[in-house]
Design a protein around this motif. Sequence first.
Motif, short mmCIF file in Angstrom:
data_model
loop_
_atom_site.label_atom_id
_atom_site.label_comp_id
_atom_site.label_asym_id
_atom_site.label_seq_id
_atom_site.Cartn_x
_atom_site.Cartn_y
_atom_site.Cartn_z
N GLU A 17 0.82 -1.21 0.00
CA GLU A 17 0.00 0.00 0.00
C GLU A 17 0.86 1.26 0.00
O GLU A 17 0.33 2.38 0.05
N GLY A 81 4.60 10.25 8.83
CA GLY A 81 3.94 9.20 8.08
C GLY A 81 4.58 7.83 8.20
O GLY A 81 4.04 6.85 7.67
N ALA A 142 -0.12 16.32 6.51
CA ALA A 142 -0.71 15.57 5.39
C ALA A 142 -0.11 14.17 5.29
O ALA A 142 -0.82 13.20 5.00
N ALA A 143 1.20 14.06 5.53
CA ALA A 143 1.86 12.75 5.43
C ALA A 143 1.32 11.78 6.46
O ALA A 143 1.18 10.58 6.20
N LEU A 145 -1.80 11.88 7.92
CA LEU A 145 -3.17 11.51 7.56
C LEU A 145 -3.17 10.51 6.40
O LEU A 145 -3.96 9.56 6.40
N GLU A 146 -2.27 10.71 5.45
CA GLU A 146 -2.19 9.77 4.33
C GLU A 146 -1.74 8.39 4.81
O GLU A 146 -2.23 7.36 4.33
N GLU A 149 -4.65 6.61 6.37
CA GLU A 149 -5.49 6.12 5.28
C GLU A 149 -4.92 4.84 4.65
O GLU A 149 -5.63 3.85 4.45
N ARG A 150 -3.62 4.86 4.38
CA ARG A 150 -2.98 3.71 3.73
C ARG A 150 -2.96 2.48 4.65
O ARG A 150 -3.20 1.36 4.19
N ARG A 190 -11.84 8.81 2.92
CA ARG A 190 -10.54 8.67 2.26
C ARG A 190 -10.22 7.20 2.03
O ARG A 190 -9.74 6.82 0.96
N ARG A 194 -9.70 5.11 -1.55
CA ARG A 194 -8.50 4.31 -1.84
C ARG A 194 -8.88 2.87 -2.18
O ARG A 194 -8.30 2.27 -3.09
#
Length: 289
Positions: A17, A81, A142-143, A145-146, A149-150, A190, A194
Amino acid sequence: MATPITAAQLLAALRAEGVKVVEVGDWRTHNRNHKGLWGPVHGVMIHHTVTRGTAATVRLCRDGHSSLPGPLCHGVIAKDGTVHLVGWGRANHAGLGDGDVLRAVTAEAALPPDNQADTDGNRHFYGFECENLGDGRDPWPAAQLEAIERVAAAICRAHDWGARSVIGHLEWQPGKVDPRGFTMASMRARVGERLAAPKPPAPKPPAKFEPFPGAAYFAAGRRSAVITAMGKRLVTEGCGRYQVGPGLAWTDADRKSYSAWQRKLGYSGSDADGIPGKTSWDRLKVPNV
């Protein structure tokens, strides 16, 4: 509802992912399984840590504290992240929560209010702690939160779950507020987007055999499923010198058994001292655990 995936499967799913992963110590066998059941699993739970600093946060989540032993989650999602894996199996992250919420997650239905604490969440949820002060002001990069999500999408893909299998601690246990600073509805949206995208290429299968962990690994006090798997292989090879076992702990019986394996390979003297070396270990072919 599903059997938990293995540590190797988790690692492969996260990397497929696009998650940056750090493996912390013996995370694959670090758990609270002796305190209760692990599985069946139904979803992924997101938390915030109320801590500052990645190193201190990872250490706390791995080791816990005097009133709550670690691991306190399966992975720590840092500000940058990166996901630090600290445990696998039962972890002290969810506590008692609302059985109606669990049933809704299992059915992938809308969540009811979490107004009771009658169900063991540590058994049924994967848990990820996110580095954040939880005061509503500490930013969520942002990193990070991404990465949340991943991570959630990776586990959902592994079980063929939808985004409604992802919840926050505040939706599970009365009185909890985490994660604070973004909504779980927005995160589920989100994750759903994905999951709707094309599935990443299948990862390479994990190695079939345990890599050599180093001679220093085999010392008094060490407890690991790797040692049990090694002992079973030694018995299969006719080198077992156990009266009871093999078990999780490294013992003199393990050393004597491994010495017999070394002698079977043609080693003698100090080269057959019962402490594994890379060449003899690779030839033993200990199954991946």
